[in-house]
Structure formats: structure tokens, C-alpha cells
Design a protein around this motif. Structure first.
Motif, short mmCIF file in Angstrom:
data_model
loop_
_atom_site.label_atom_id
_atom_site.label_comp_id
_atom_site.label_asym_id
_atom_site.label_seq_id
_atom_site.Cartn_x
_atom_site.Cartn_y
_atom_site.Cartn_z
N LEU A 138 -0.79 21.77 10.24
CA LEU A 138 -0.12 20.95 10.16
C LEU A 138 -0.52 19.82 10.70
N ILE A 139 -1.09 19.74 11.98
CA ILE A 139 -1.02 18.77 12.79
C ILE A 139 -1.91 17.39 12.27
N PRO A 140 -3.22 18.09 12.46
CA PRO A 140 -3.99 16.83 11.33
C PRO A 140 -4.11 16.45 9.85
N ILE A 141 -3.68 17.31 9.25
CA ILE A 141 -2.53 16.47 8.45
C ILE A 141 -1.82 15.01 8.75
N LEU A 142 -1.56 15.89 9.24
CA LEU A 142 0.16 15.16 9.56
C LEU A 142 -0.79 13.58 10.82
N VAL A 143 -2.06 13.50 11.25
CA VAL A 143 -2.61 12.53 12.10
C VAL A 143 -3.45 11.86 11.17
N LEU A 144 -3.96 12.28 9.79
CA LEU A 144 -4.83 11.90 8.94
C LEU A 144 -3.44 11.30 7.85
N LEU A 145 -2.84 11.58 7.89
CA LEU A 145 -1.44 10.37 6.72
C LEU A 145 -0.97 9.59 7.65
N GLY A 146 -0.94 9.78 9.07
CA GLY A 146 -0.11 8.74 9.80
C GLY A 146 -1.85 7.91 9.91
N THR A 147 -2.66 8.26 9.64
CA THR A 147 -4.03 7.01 9.80
C THR A 147 -4.22 6.51 8.28
N LEU A 148 -4.31 7.25 7.50
CA LEU A 148 -4.05 6.57 6.61
C LEU A 148 -2.85 5.19 6.13
N GLY A 149 -1.88 5.69 6.83
CA GLY A 149 -0.10 4.72 5.85
C GLY A 149 -0.50 3.89 7.41
N TYR A 150 -0.95 3.94 8.64
CA TYR A 150 -1.28 2.88 9.44
C TYR A 150 -2.46 2.18 8.76
N GLN A 151 -3.07 2.14 7.93
CA GLN A 151 -4.23 1.63 7.73
C GLN A 151 -3.64 0.41 6.47
N LYS A 152 -2.86 0.74 5.40
CA LYS A 152 -1.94 0.78 4.20
C LYS A 152 -1.62 -0.15 5.04
N TYR A 153 -0.62 0.03 6.46
CA TYR A 153 0.13 -0.81 6.33
C TYR A 153 -0.86 -2.19 7.43
N ARG A 154 -1.15 -2.36 7.74
CA ARG A 154 -1.77 -3.48 7.96
C ARG A 154 -2.61 -4.27 6.95
N ALA A 155 -3.45 -3.74 5.88
CA ALA A 155 -3.64 -3.89 4.99
C ALA A 155 -2.89 -5.06 4.61
N PHE A 156 -1.91 -4.41 4.81
CA PHE A 156 -0.34 -5.10 3.83
C PHE A 156 -0.16 -6.65 4.69
N VAL A 157 0.07 -5.92 5.77
CA VAL A 157 0.28 -7.89 6.66
C VAL A 157 -1.18 -8.54 6.34
N ARG A 158 -1.90 -8.07 6.28
CA ARG A 158 -3.20 -8.66 6.20
C ARG A 158 -2.63 -10.02 5.27
N ARG A 159 -2.95 -9.45 4.11
CA ARG A 159 -2.28 -9.81 2.80
C ARG A 159 -1.41 -10.53 2.77
N LYS A 160 -0.10 -10.72 3.15
CA LYS A 160 0.90 -11.12 3.37
C LYS A 160 0.14 -12.72 4.26
N ARG A 161 -0.42 -12.72 5.20
CA ARG A 161 -0.68 -13.83 6.10
C ARG A 161 -1.67 -14.43 5.48
N ILE A 162 -2.61 -13.56 4.60
CA ILE A 162 -3.29 -15.16 4.21
C ILE A 162 -2.77 -15.35 2.69
N ALA A 163 -1.69 -15.07 2.54
CA ALA A 163 -0.98 -15.51 1.08
C ALA A 163 -0.35 -16.47 1.64
N LEU A 164 0.39 -16.45 3.09
CA LEU A 164 1.16 -17.76 4.79
C LEU A 164 0.07 -18.62 4.72
N LEU A 165 -0.58 -18.60 4.64
CA LEU A 165 -1.78 -19.36 5.62
C LEU A 165 -2.14 -20.61 4.13
#
Length: 77
Positions: free
Chosen positions: A37-64
């Protein structure tokens, strides 16, 4: 001498506890499940973090873009 009877019942009491063996199997399965279960959780956490960073980046671009459009409108007046 005393004669001892030939039919002496000598029994050694041995207690078999199958539930003790069952706990060992359950503990092993639990440990293996956690290790898998540990590698699966690490993988899901990494993918979730990447999606979160992409979301924040899109919001910043829209604001700019919104700020730049406001600046362009203010300069043309």
C-alpha cells in the motif's frame, strides 16, 4: 521388587492452538498489505500534488492575464 503394570498410560498433554497460527498468518498478510500500500499511496500523493500545482499555476496565469488586460485598458484612455 515390585512389578509395574505393563499398561501404564503415559500421555503427554500437547495443546494445539490453531488460533495462534491464524494470528501469525493474519499479521503476515497485514504487513504485506501495508508494504504494497505504501508505494500506491506515494504515487497517488505525487499525482495529486502535481494536479494541485497545475491548478494553482492556471489560476495565477488567469490572474496575470486579468491584470494585464486591466493595465492595457488603463493605458489606452
Amino acid at each position: 521388587m515390585r512389578s509395574q503394570p505393563q499398561n501404564q498410560n503415559k500421555t503427554n498433554a500437547v495443546e494445539v492452538q490453531p488460533e495462534g497460527q491464524y494470528h501469525v498468518i493474519t499479521d503476515t498478510r497485514t504487513i504485506v498489505s501495508l508494504i504494497a500500500l505504501i508505494p500506491i499511496l506515494v504515487l497517488l500523493g505525487t499525482l495529486g500534488y502535481q494536479k494541485y500545482r497545475a491548478f494553482v499555476r492556471r489560476k495565477r496565469i488567469a490572474l496575470l492575464e486579468k491584470i494585464w488586460l486591466l493595465d492595457v485598458n488603463n493605458k489606452t484612455r
